[in-house]
Design an enzyme around this catalytic site. Structure first.
Site, PDB file in Angstrom:
ATOM      1  N   GLY A 131      -7.438   5.355   4.918  1.00 23.57           N
ATOM      2  CA  GLY A 131      -6.751   6.031   3.935  1.00 23.57           C
ATOM      3  C   GLY A 131      -7.092   7.445   4.312  1.00 23.57           C
ATOM      4  O   GLY A 131      -8.134   7.653   4.731  1.00 23.57           O
TER       5      GLY A 131
ATOM      6  N   GLU B 294     -14.441  -5.869   8.899  1.00 25.99           N
ATOM      7  CA  GLU B 294     -13.205  -5.415   9.274  1.00 25.99           C
ATOM      8  C   GLU B 294     -12.747  -4.285  10.177  1.00 25.99           C
ATOM      9  O   GLU B 294     -13.953  -3.233   9.804  1.00 25.99           O
ATOM     10  CB  GLU B 294     -12.018  -5.550   8.224  1.00 25.99           C
ATOM     11  CG  GLU B 294     -11.964  -4.581   7.205  1.00 25.99           C
ATOM     12  CD  GLU B 294     -11.112  -4.937   6.384  1.00 25.99           C
ATOM     13  OE1 GLU B 294      -9.903  -4.283   6.413  1.00 25.99           O
ATOM     14  OE2 GLU B 294     -11.423  -5.376   5.158  1.00 25.99           O
TER      15      GLU B 294
ATOM     16  N   ARG C   4     -11.780   3.306  11.133  1.00 28.04           N
ATOM     17  CA  ARG C   4     -12.816   3.015  10.367  1.00 28.04           C
ATOM     18  C   ARG C   4     -13.205   1.528  10.533  1.00 28.04           C
ATOM     19  O   ARG C   4     -12.442   0.635  10.258  1.00 28.04           O
ATOM     20  CB  ARG C   4     -12.606   3.433   8.962  1.00 28.04           C
ATOM     21  CG  ARG C   4     -13.843   3.873   8.003  1.00 28.04           C
ATOM     22  CD  ARG C   4     -13.437   4.076   6.346  1.00 28.04           C
ATOM     23  NE  ARG C   4     -13.174   2.657   5.973  1.00 28.04           N
ATOM     24  CZ  ARG C   4     -12.202   2.195   5.069  1.00 28.04           C
ATOM     25  NH1 ARG C   4     -11.171   3.344   5.188  1.00 28.04           N
ATOM     26  NH2 ARG C   4     -12.241   0.950   4.838  1.00 28.04           N
TER      27      ARG C   4
ATOM     28  N   GLU D 254       0.768  -1.396  -0.122  1.00 24.99           N
ATOM     29  CA  GLU D 254      -0.165  -0.073   0.124  1.00 24.99           C
ATOM     30  C   GLU D 254       0.918   1.310   0.001  1.00 24.99           C
ATOM     31  O   GLU D 254       0.456   2.286   0.462  1.00 24.99           O
ATOM     32  CB  GLU D 254      -0.876  -0.090   1.200  1.00 24.99           C
ATOM     33  CG  GLU D 254      -1.905  -1.303   1.190  1.00 24.99           C
ATOM     34  CD  GLU D 254      -2.917  -0.968   2.599  1.00 24.99           C
ATOM     35  OE1 GLU D 254      -3.734  -0.402   2.642  1.00 24.99           O
ATOM     36  OE2 GLU D 254      -2.648  -1.803   3.316  1.00 24.99           O
TER      37      GLU D 254
ATOM     38  N   ASN E 131     -10.265  -0.838  10.491  1.00 29.56           N
ATOM     39  CA  ASN E 131      -8.939  -0.121  10.016  1.00 29.56           C
ATOM     40  C   ASN E 131      -8.697   0.921  10.756  1.00 29.56           C
ATOM     41  O   ASN E 131      -9.149   1.787  11.224  1.00 29.56           O
ATOM     42  CB  ASN E 131      -9.179   0.483   8.571  1.00 29.56           C
ATOM     43  CG  ASN E 131     -10.011  -0.336   7.420  1.00 29.56           C
ATOM     44  OD1 ASN E 131      -9.108  -1.196   6.805  1.00 29.56           O
ATOM     45  ND2 ASN E 131     -11.131  -0.578   7.363  1.00 29.56           N
TER      46      ASN E 131
ATOM     47  N   ASP F 208     -15.860  -1.426   8.595  1.00 26.44           N
ATOM     48  CA  ASP F 208     -16.603  -1.745   7.408  1.00 26.44           C
ATOM     49  C   ASP F 208     -17.584  -2.799   7.610  1.00 26.44           C
ATOM     50  O   ASP F 208     -17.170  -3.820   8.294  1.00 26.44           O
ATOM     51  CB  ASP F 208     -15.313  -2.162   6.360  1.00 26.44           C
ATOM     52  CG  ASP F 208     -14.444  -1.123   5.741  1.00 26.44           C
ATOM     53  OD1 ASP F 208     -14.901  -0.049   6.073  1.00 26.44           O
ATOM     54  OD2 ASP F 208     -13.425  -1.461   5.276  1.00 26.44           O
TER      55      ASP F 208
ATOM     56  N   TYR G 117      -9.641   4.038  -4.837  1.00 21.13           N
ATOM     57  CA  TYR G 117      -8.524   4.909  -5.052  1.00 21.13           C
ATOM     58  C   TYR G 117      -8.310   5.400  -6.445  1.00 21.13           C
ATOM     59  O   TYR G 117      -7.735   6.543  -6.455  1.00 21.13           O
ATOM     60  CB  TYR G 117      -7.044   4.525  -4.497  1.00 21.13           C
ATOM     61  CG  TYR G 117      -6.787   3.806  -3.245  1.00 21.13           C
ATOM     62  CD1 TYR G 117      -7.248   4.575  -2.213  1.00 21.13           C
ATOM     63  CD2 TYR G 117      -6.941   2.551  -3.064  1.00 21.13           C
ATOM     64  CE1 TYR G 117      -7.120   4.266  -0.890  1.00 21.13           C
ATOM     65  CE2 TYR G 117      -6.962   2.005  -1.411  1.00 21.13           C
ATOM     66  CZ  TYR G 117      -7.008   2.984  -0.364  1.00 21.13           C
ATOM     67  OH  TYR G 117      -7.011   2.612   0.914  1.00 21.13           O
TER      68      TYR G 117
ATOM     69  N   SER H  13      -6.350  -2.265   1.806  1.00 19.26           N
ATOM     70  CA  SER H  13      -6.896  -1.619   0.740  1.00 19.26           C
ATOM     71  C   SER H  13      -7.541  -2.630  -0.324  1.00 19.26           C
ATOM     72  O   SER H  13      -7.625  -2.559  -1.653  1.00 19.26           O
ATOM     73  CB  SER H  13      -5.927  -0.906  -0.088  1.00 19.26           C
ATOM     74  OG  SER H  13      -5.341   0.251   0.767  1.00 19.26           O
TER      75      SER H  13
END
Length: 321
Positions: free
Chosen positions: A286, A280, A265, A32, A282, A267, A226, A160
């Site tokens: 990002g 998951e 964050r 990443e 994070n 998800d 992205y 990612s």
């Protein structure tokens, strides 16, 4: 003066002084790296715009050597993936006595490992799709016997959406396993949830407005995250207010049971029956122009500059020694 007006685009002089010299670590050697450089550059620009004495460091090679050469008071970690998000740099900074943003060593390592994250969710009674670990191609039949297709196949310790595939047959599963195992010998296989995807950013123990995600891709993959400009982000997320509250509470609980801190964050998928399923967490999400945490913060009336200063300010209260 309110917290919002105090920070805004400018941290006040007292806070600027307290924060001192700040290193923004970005880049790294993980898969990443490119995303991390974008995140780090955005964070650095925002901190400097807010009046913080911040400098960017493109991390390459040994993290130990990089940290040993740091002459800074604290660190904003914008490193994604292995080395930066898995507890490694957090451990090194902890040993060096340098305060840093985000979650500590254990939570970082745990959240980076999607398989063990799911063990924790399952053990705590939180909803997560049925799953199996896969460590060899010849385990395909036992995995298919245990789970309902279609399936999601992903490396356990990548971010990612790198290496993720949707599969329905034995041959597809084996092919996806081989591809995912190039990134990580431990591969997570879980039942595919058909329905809308949501992401909930957590900032200082509270959930920001949820974001609904939709894309013309098979799922919200690396390109959709992205590169592509046709990914659709819904704020408000499209849920009824009471449902969004349930979603936000689930995200905060997932964050809490992993021991995460400060910001991150979560998800989550919703199936066709309306049930939510955790995917998951994070711990260094990002922070690019396509990123979700800044988008959620903006919806809550928090500018990007205020967001990064708030995250950094948490290091003043944390004891990493």
């Amino acid at each position: 003066m309110s917290e919002h007006s105090m920070l805004g685009y400018q941290a006040d002089a007292q806070l600027q002084k307290a924060l001192g010299r700040v290193a923004v670590l970005m880049g790294g050697d993980s898969a990443e790296r490119a995303v991390s450089l974008k995140s780090g550059s955005a964070v650095l620009t925002a901190l400097q715009a807010a009046g913080v004495n911040a400098f960017g460091i493109d991390v390459t090679g040994s993290l130990l050597n990089v940290v040993a050469q740091l002459n800074f008071d604290r660190v904003f970690i914008a490193l994604h993936g292995r080395g930066g998000e898995d507890g490694t740099v957090q451990a090194i900074l902890s040993q060096a006595g340098i305060p840093y943003t985000g979650s500590e060593v254990l939570a970082s390592a745990l959240a980076m490992d999607k398989l063990r994250t799911k063990y924790v969710f399952e053990g705590c009674g939180l909803p997560t799709p049925a799953f199996r670990a896969m460590a060899a191609a010849d385990e395909a039949d036992s995995v298919l016997a245990a789970l309902k297709t279609p399936l999601s196949v992903k490396p356990s310790r990548e971010g990612s959406s790198i290496g993720i595939r949707k599969v329905s047959t034995r041959d597809e599963l084996i092919e996806a396993y081989v591809a995912a195992s190039q990134h990580d010998p431990l591969v997570l296989v879980e039942e595919w949830i058909e329905g809308p995807e949501f992401t909930v950013s957590v900032l200082q123990g509270r959930a920001l407005p949820a974001i609904g995600l939709s894309t013309d891709h098979v799922f919200y993959d690396y390109d959709a995250k992205y590169i592509s400009n046709d990914t659709r982000y819904q704020i408000p997320c499209g849920l009824a207010p009471d449902q969004e509250v349930i979603l936000q509470e689930l995200a905060v609980e997932a964050f809490r049971v992993l021991g995460c801190r400060s910001w991150g964050r979560v998800d989550i998928m919703q199936d066709r029956g309306g049930e939510f399923w955790l995917l998951e967490v994070n711990t260094v999400p990002g922070m690019t122009d396509h990123s979700l945490v800044p988008m959620a913060a903006k919806a809550a009336g928090i500018s990007f500059e205020e967001l990064v200063v708030r995250i950094l300010r948490d290091t003043l209260e944390a004891d990493h020694a």
